[in-house]
Enzyme design. Structure first.
Site, PDB file in Angstrom:
ATOM      1  N   GLY A 180       0.802  -1.221   0.000  1.00  0.00           N
ATOM      2  CA  GLY A 180       0.000   0.000   0.000  1.00  0.00           C
ATOM      3  C   GLY A 180       0.827   1.260   0.000  1.00  0.00           C
ATOM      4  N   ASN A 237      -0.538   4.390  -2.307  1.00  0.00           N
ATOM      5  CA  ASN A 237      -1.488   5.205  -1.542  1.00  0.00           C
ATOM      6  C   ASN A 237      -1.266   6.702  -1.786  1.00  0.00           C
ATOM      7  OD1 ASN A 237       0.790   5.847  -0.042  1.00  0.00           O
ATOM      8  ND2 ASN A 237       0.170   4.732   1.785  1.00  0.00           N
ATOM      9  N   THR A 296      -3.846   4.170   7.418  1.00  0.00           N
ATOM     10  CA  THR A 296      -3.258   3.014   8.099  1.00  0.00           C
ATOM     11  C   THR A 296      -1.778   2.784   7.815  1.00  0.00           C
ATOM     12  OG1 THR A 296      -4.189   1.693   6.296  1.00  0.00           O
ATOM     13  CG2 THR A 296      -5.401   1.739   8.375  1.00  0.00           C
ATOM     14  N   HIS A 326      -8.620   1.368   3.927  1.00  0.00           N
ATOM     15  CA  HIS A 326      -7.946   1.239   5.221  1.00  0.00           C
ATOM     16  C   HIS A 326      -8.410  -0.027   5.933  1.00  0.00           C
ATOM     17  CE1 HIS A 326      -7.349   5.912   5.311  1.00  0.00           C
ATOM     18  NE2 HIS A 326      -6.565   5.302   4.435  1.00  0.00           N
TER      19      HIS A 326
END
Length: 578
Positions: free
Chosen positions: A89, A93, A542, A497
């Site tokens: 991620g 992200n 996150t 998330h």
């Protein structure tokens, strides 16, 4: 077949951290297995390094294309973007470097995750970061691998100043540092970026020196198919290469770091989960652990846009678009303070159409709704079923409604425009996502649509209604609670998330899948280290909390090594907090 002390499954936000820290002990043989492509130093794709994340996020190259989720029980399945590339991620992200609030972690500790209170986790937040702006603040670190910076107000474009004006007019104070000032307010958003280039856990932790360690083996484009179990003891994993060849890795300990959707699915396929569900799929239950796959959380989210007059547009050559964000309180009875988060971006997409639209993300911090990850087949090639159940608790709907009303007041006071119809709901629909993919065809189409947005207001209204709002407008939504709640239920989505599906807790809690060191209860040689562990979703993106979790558990794992196993340098790595 190869044998290792640790086999880490997943080279994402947690896996790269674990590989770096554990392999610092020369006597430990460490393998890191990633299903996606590698991104070694000097060969990181430009799309990943780019400060503007949406082209890589909206593409199919670096995600699991078959992984889908339902936002609500009534919603259709849609692709749920999770990284399938080294760095996971952190490579796709929006680069937000948000820790959350002390109360998030104190709540973990108070509810069974002993040793995870704010004072316990702060040293690891400091350890992971090199804070460019506040390195001398005792709450921050200055020698960690992850660079964190902000774009301060003196560098904000006019759009951000207008947004700040609207927030200030509605009673929110300016904060300098969202990661050290914990009340309501607006602030320059922190993000993992240096010199206008993305910082991933792969680029930060798997640097050239780390990759040269003879005891660290990196395997990319290799999908782990199953955990090899001998009774309740994990003995290794079997992975499948792109050509279909199977490879077995033996391990003293298997560490799942595949994320909150894939890690529980792997446990379930290994026979660790709710015995009734496993039996229904023809799987032998080795450990009856009903919490596996449950407690799934994501931040219920909505998006909105505002047409931008030319003076509020930012040149496409300036890549970083998201700079300003805010925390505020919904006021819904019985809910926490600072329970809403609002971020802004100076463009809604990479193209000429997106550059004419300011974008606003609204989500609920600390959601009450819970979802679930379930197997639909024992076959590892079949993605699990993911039900986010985002509005399963009415308090989340009520808070989003309060947030929309607040956002409307902010926009009205911002000076972004004189016509309220230029502010409109903008669902992150499959059609919008398809238009967000980088292609020559999309560039042409969006160039034409962008030029049409600058046409007289009636033409603009038609285009907005046709392509974005499906006839809905803010005035009618705000005039009726029923209409507003119906809009929320129809358009809510998860902001990627996913967390909580292998939550940690006390041994007396049957739904606590792992202990506070990530060790799977009832099993031997098996651990989970990723966002799955979170008992409750923090008031944050996150990525940074997941890196913190990996740093903290890696430290614990190194302390477990026999006396004399670690070199002096390795001991320094896991005992010194910058």
């Amino acid at each position: 077949m190869e044998a290792f002390d640790y086999v880490i499954v997943g080279g994402g936000s947690a896996g790269c951290v674990l590989a770096h820290r554990l392999s610092a002990v020369p006597s430990l043989r460490v393998a890191l297995i990633e299903a996606g492509a590698d991104t070694p130093p000097g060969k990181v794709p430009e799309a990943i390094l780019d400060s503007y994340p949406m082209p890589v996020f909206c593409g199919n190259t670096y995600i699991w294309p078959s992984l889908k989720a339902r936002a609500t029980k009534q919603a259709a399945e849609r692709v749920y973007e999770q990284g399938r590339v080294m760095g996971g991620g952190s490579s796709i992200n929006v680069q937000s470097a948000n820790r959350g609030l002390p109360r998030d972690y104190d709540d973990w500790a108070e509810n069974g995750a002993h040793g995870w209170a704010w004072d316990d986790v702060l040293p690891y937040f400091r350890k992971l970061e090199h804070d460019v702006n506040f390195a001398d603040n005792p709450l921050h670190g200055k020698h960690g691998p992850i660079a964190i910076r902000r774009i301060m107000p003196d560098e904000w474009p006019p759009f951000c100043h207008a947004f700040a004006k609207g927030l200030r007019s509605n009673g929110l104070a300016m904060l300098q540092d969202q990661n050290a000032e914990f009340g309501d307010g607006f602030f320059p958003a922190a993000f993992s970026n240096l010199n206008d280039r993305r910082v991933t856990t792969a680029t930060a932790y798997l640097d050239t020196a780390t990759l040269r360690r003879p005891n660290l083996s990196i395997f990319a484009n290799l999908r782990v198919e199953r955990i090899v179990m001998n009774g309740v003891t994990a003995k290794g994993v079997v992975a499948v290469a792109q050509n279909g060849e199977q490879v077995r890795f033996d391990a003293r300990e298997v560490v799942l770091a595949a994320g909150a959707l894939q890690s529980p699915a792997m446990l379930l396929r290994a026979g660790i989960g709710d015995s009734r569900d496993l039996k229904a799929l023809g799987l032998r239950c080795l450990i009856d652990s009903p919490g596996v796959g449950r407690n799934l959380q994501d931040h219920p989210s909505l998006t909105f846009c505002h047409f931008l007059e030319p003076r509020f547009r930012m040149p496409l050559t300036r890549r970083r678009a998201s700079m300003t964000a805010a925390r505020f309180t919904s006021g819904v009875q019985g809910c926490d303070s600072s329970d809403l988060y609002l971020s802004s971006a100076t463009r809604a997409a990479w193209h000429a159409l997106g550059n004419r639209l300011g974008l606003f993300f609204l989500w609920c911090n600390r959601p009450y709704s819970r979802g679930r990850v379930q197997l639909v087949s024992p076959d590892a090639g079949v993605a699990p079923r993911v039900d986010l159940n985002l509005l399963d608790d009415e308090r989340d709907t009520a808070r989003l409604a309060a947030g929309i009303r607040m956002l409307a007041k902010v926009i009205e006071a911002s000076g972004l425009g004189e016509d309220r119809r230029d502010f409109f709901p903008a669902a992150f629909s499959p059609r919008v996502k398809a238009l967000s993919r980088v292609s020559r065809g999309n560039a042409i189409v969006t160039s034409v649509l962008g030029a049409l947005l600058d046409s007289p207001a009636p033409v603009r209204r038609f285009l907005i209604g046709r392509f974005f709002t499906r006839g809905q407008n803010m005035a009618s939504l705000l005039a009726s609670d029923d209409a507003l709640h119906a809009f929320i239920r129809e358009n809510v989505f998860g902001v990627w998330h996913a967390s909580g599906t292998c939550r940690m807790g006390l041994s007396s809690d049957r739904h606590a899948v792992v202990d506070t060191q990530g060790r799977v209860r009832g099993a031997h040689g098996l651990r989970v280290v990723d966002a799955s562990l979170m008992p409750r979703l923090p008031s944050a993106n996150t990525n940074i909390p997941t890196i913190m979790i990996a740093e903290k558990i890696a430290d614990t794992m190194l302390r477990e090594q026999p006396r004399g196993a670690a070199s002096p340098d390795a001991v320094y790595l896991h005992t010194t907090i910058s």
